[in-house]
Scaffold this motif. Structure first.
Motif, short mmCIF file in Angstrom:
data_model
loop_
_atom_site.label_atom_id
_atom_site.label_comp_id
_atom_site.label_asym_id
_atom_site.label_seq_id
_atom_site.Cartn_x
_atom_site.Cartn_y
_atom_site.Cartn_z
N PRO B 44 -46.96 10.12 -21.49
CA PRO B 44 -47.08 9.07 -20.46
C PRO B 44 -45.75 8.34 -20.26
O PRO B 44 -45.08 7.99 -21.23
CB PRO B 44 -48.14 8.14 -21.04
N GLN B 45 -45.42 8.13 -19.01
CA GLN B 45 -44.17 7.45 -18.66
C GLN B 45 -44.50 6.14 -17.95
O GLN B 45 -45.25 6.14 -16.98
CB GLN B 45 -43.35 8.38 -17.76
N PHE B 46 -43.94 5.06 -18.43
CA PHE B 46 -44.19 3.73 -17.87
C PHE B 46 -43.77 3.67 -16.40
O PHE B 46 -42.69 4.13 -16.02
CB PHE B 46 -43.40 2.69 -18.68
N ILE B 47 -44.65 3.08 -15.56
CA ILE B 47 -44.28 2.88 -14.16
C ILE B 47 -44.11 1.40 -13.87
O ILE B 47 -43.07 0.94 -13.42
CB ILE B 47 -45.37 3.43 -13.21
N ILE B 48 -45.16 0.64 -14.11
CA ILE B 48 -45.16 -0.78 -13.79
C ILE B 48 -46.25 -1.47 -14.59
O ILE B 48 -47.25 -0.83 -14.96
CB ILE B 48 -45.35 -1.00 -12.27
N ASP B 49 -46.06 -2.73 -14.87
CA ASP B 49 -47.07 -3.49 -15.61
C ASP B 49 -47.37 -4.81 -14.90
O ASP B 49 -46.66 -5.22 -13.97
CB ASP B 49 -46.62 -3.73 -17.05
N ILE B 50 -48.43 -5.44 -15.33
CA ILE B 50 -48.80 -6.75 -14.78
C ILE B 50 -49.59 -7.53 -15.82
O ILE B 50 -50.38 -6.95 -16.57
CB ILE B 50 -49.61 -6.58 -13.47
N ARG B 51 -49.34 -8.81 -15.88
CA ARG B 51 -50.08 -9.66 -16.80
C ARG B 51 -51.25 -10.31 -16.08
O ARG B 51 -51.27 -10.41 -14.86
CB ARG B 51 -49.14 -10.73 -17.39
N GLN B 58 -44.52 -6.14 -7.75
CA GLN B 58 -43.87 -5.05 -7.01
C GLN B 58 -42.70 -4.50 -7.78
O GLN B 58 -41.96 -5.23 -8.43
CB GLN B 58 -43.40 -5.55 -5.64
N GLY B 59 -42.55 -3.18 -7.68
CA GLY B 59 -41.38 -2.53 -8.23
C GLY B 59 -40.72 -1.73 -7.12
O GLY B 59 -40.95 -1.97 -5.93
N GLN B 60 -39.96 -0.76 -7.53
CA GLN B 60 -39.32 0.09 -6.53
C GLN B 60 -40.33 1.11 -6.02
O GLN B 60 -40.78 1.97 -6.76
CB GLN B 60 -38.13 0.80 -7.17
N ARG B 61 -40.74 0.99 -4.80
CA ARG B 61 -41.74 1.87 -4.15
C ARG B 61 -43.14 1.75 -4.72
O ARG B 61 -44.06 2.42 -4.26
CB ARG B 61 -41.35 3.36 -4.22
N VAL B 62 -43.35 0.96 -5.75
CA VAL B 62 -44.69 0.81 -6.33
C VAL B 62 -45.11 -0.64 -6.35
O VAL B 62 -44.27 -1.55 -6.51
CB VAL B 62 -44.77 1.40 -7.76
N THR B 63 -46.41 -0.85 -6.17
CA THR B 63 -47.01 -2.18 -6.24
C THR B 63 -48.28 -2.07 -7.05
O THR B 63 -49.06 -1.12 -6.84
CB THR B 63 -47.34 -2.71 -4.83
N VAL B 64 -48.49 -3.00 -7.95
CA VAL B 64 -49.74 -3.05 -8.70
C VAL B 64 -50.50 -4.30 -8.27
O VAL B 64 -49.92 -5.38 -8.13
CB VAL B 64 -49.52 -3.00 -10.23
N LEU B 65 -51.79 -4.11 -8.01
CA LEU B 65 -52.67 -5.21 -7.66
C LEU B 65 -53.74 -5.36 -8.72
O LEU B 65 -54.31 -4.36 -9.18
CB LEU B 65 -53.34 -4.96 -6.29
N LYS B 71 -62.63 -6.67 -12.17
CA LYS B 71 -61.97 -5.82 -13.19
C LYS B 71 -61.44 -4.54 -12.55
O LYS B 71 -61.76 -3.41 -12.96
CB LYS B 71 -62.92 -5.53 -14.36
N HIS B 72 -60.59 -4.72 -11.57
CA HIS B 72 -60.07 -3.59 -10.81
C HIS B 72 -58.55 -3.69 -10.71
O HIS B 72 -57.98 -4.76 -10.49
CB HIS B 72 -60.68 -3.59 -9.40
N LEU B 73 -57.94 -2.55 -10.86
CA LEU B 73 -56.48 -2.43 -10.82
C LEU B 73 -56.14 -1.33 -9.83
O LEU B 73 -56.84 -0.30 -9.78
CB LEU B 73 -56.03 -2.01 -12.22
N SER B 74 -55.10 -1.52 -9.04
CA SER B 74 -54.69 -0.43 -8.17
C SER B 74 -53.18 -0.27 -8.21
O SER B 74 -52.43 -1.21 -8.50
CB SER B 74 -55.16 -0.66 -6.73
N LEU B 75 -52.77 0.96 -7.95
CA LEU B 75 -51.35 1.30 -7.87
C LEU B 75 -51.08 1.83 -6.48
O LEU B 75 -51.72 2.78 -6.05
CB LEU B 75 -51.00 2.36 -8.92
N GLN B 76 -50.17 1.20 -5.80
CA GLN B 76 -49.78 1.66 -4.48
C GLN B 76 -48.38 2.27 -4.57
O GLN B 76 -47.47 1.64 -5.10
CB GLN B 76 -49.79 0.50 -3.48
N ILE B 77 -48.25 3.48 -4.05
CA ILE B 77 -46.95 4.15 -4.02
C ILE B 77 -46.56 4.30 -2.56
O ILE B 77 -47.30 4.94 -1.77
CB ILE B 77 -47.01 5.52 -4.71
#
Lengths: 112, 114
Positions: B44-51, B58-65, B71-77
Motif C-alpha cells: 500500500p502506498q500513501f495517497i492522502i490522509d484526513i483527521r 486536498q492534495g495534488q489531483r486528489v481530494t478526500v471528503l 461514517k463515510h469517506l470518499s476519494l476524488q481523483i
C-alpha cells in the motif's frame, strides 16, 4: 526516498515448515508492523512492535507467530509451523511519531 | 454481512474523467483516516490522509471528503490517468500519532482506459 525492504519477495514452503520473513524498516523509524493480505481480501493487522517488544497484536497473531528485532536494522516475522491458510502477502511497515506508515512491497508466502 | 473472496468493487473510467471512490468505515471513535493505493505486486502506498476534525482535504489531483455523521469517506481523483489504475483502500485509526494500528476497508479497483 527511504524505503522499507522485504525479503524474499516470494517464498514457497511446505505445510508444517517454519518460515522467517525479513524486513529492513526505515532507519530512523521507531514503530514496526506486520500486516497480511490474503489474495483478494483486505489488508489485516498482525502485530506492532516498539521499544523491543510487542505493543499490540491481533487475534490472527497466535502462538505460531513471533517477531524479533535481532539487530539494529532487521525486523523478522517467524511462522513456526505453516498452514495452508497462512498463504498470503505479508507486508512490513514502519513509522515515526506523527507521521504515517511506509509499507514494504511484501513477501508472497505460498504454503503447499 | 461482509463479502470475502476475489470480487472487488470496480470503477471503470476514461482517461481525463474525474473518479470518486467511496468507503464506509466502521468505528465512530476513529480519529484518523488514510487512503492508500496498491498496484499489483506492491505494498500500500500513501495517497492522502484526513483527521476527524476536518471534512475535506486536498492534495495534488486528489481530494478526500469525510462525513462523520454517516461514517463515510470518499476519494476524488481529478483528471484520472492510466497510471492511477490500482486498488484503492481506505484505512481508519484511532490516532495520527504514527503508532496506532490501521483497519483497512475492502478496496475498490480503479480501471482507467486511455
Amino acid at each position: 526516498e527511504p524505503e522499507v525492504t522485504q525479503t524474499p519477495s516470494h517464498q514457497v514452503t511446505q505445510m508444517g515448515q517454519e518460515v522467517i520473513l525479513r524486513c529492513v524498516p526505515i532507519s530512523n523509524h521507531l514503530y514496526f508492523y506486520w500486516y497480511r493480505q490474503i489474495l483478494g481480501q483486505k489488508v489485516e493487522f498482525l502485530v506492532s512492535f516498539y521499544n523491543n517488544e510487542i505493543s499490540e497484536k491481533s487475534e490472527i497473531f497466535d502462538d505460531q507467530f513471533s517477531v524479533e528485532r535481532p539487530d539494529g536494522s532487521n525486523f523478522t516475522l517467524k511462522i513456526r509451523s505453516t498452514k495452508l491458510e497462512d498463504s498470503a502477502m505479508y507486508f512490513c511497515a514502519s513509522s515515526e511519531p506523527n507521521y504515517g506508515y511506509t509499507f514494504g512491497s511484501g513477501t508472497r508466502l505460498t504454503v503447499v | 454481512g461482509e463479502s470475502v473472496g476475489l470480487h472487488l468493487p470496480t470503477l471503470s473510467v476514461q482517461e481525463g474523467d474525474n473518479s470518486i471512490i467511496n468507503c464506509a468505515y466502521s468505528n465512530s471513535a476513529s480519529d484518523y483516516f488514510i487512503w492508500y493505493k496498491q498496484e499489483s505486486g506492491k505494498g500500500p502506498q500513501f495517497i492522502i490522509d484526513i483527521r476527524s476534525n476536518m471534512d475535506k482535504r486536498q492534495g495534488q489531483r486528489v481530494t478526500v471528503l469525510l462525513n462523520k455523521t454517516v461514517k463515510h469517506l470518499s476519494l476524488q481523483i481529478a483528471a484520472t490517468q492510466p497510471g492511477d489504475s490500482a486498488v484503492y483502500f481506505c484505512a481508519e485509526s484511532w490516532s495520527d500519532s504514527g503508532y496506532s494500528t490501521l483497519t483497512f476497508g475492502k478496496g475498490t479497483m480503479l480501471l482507467v482506459s486511455p
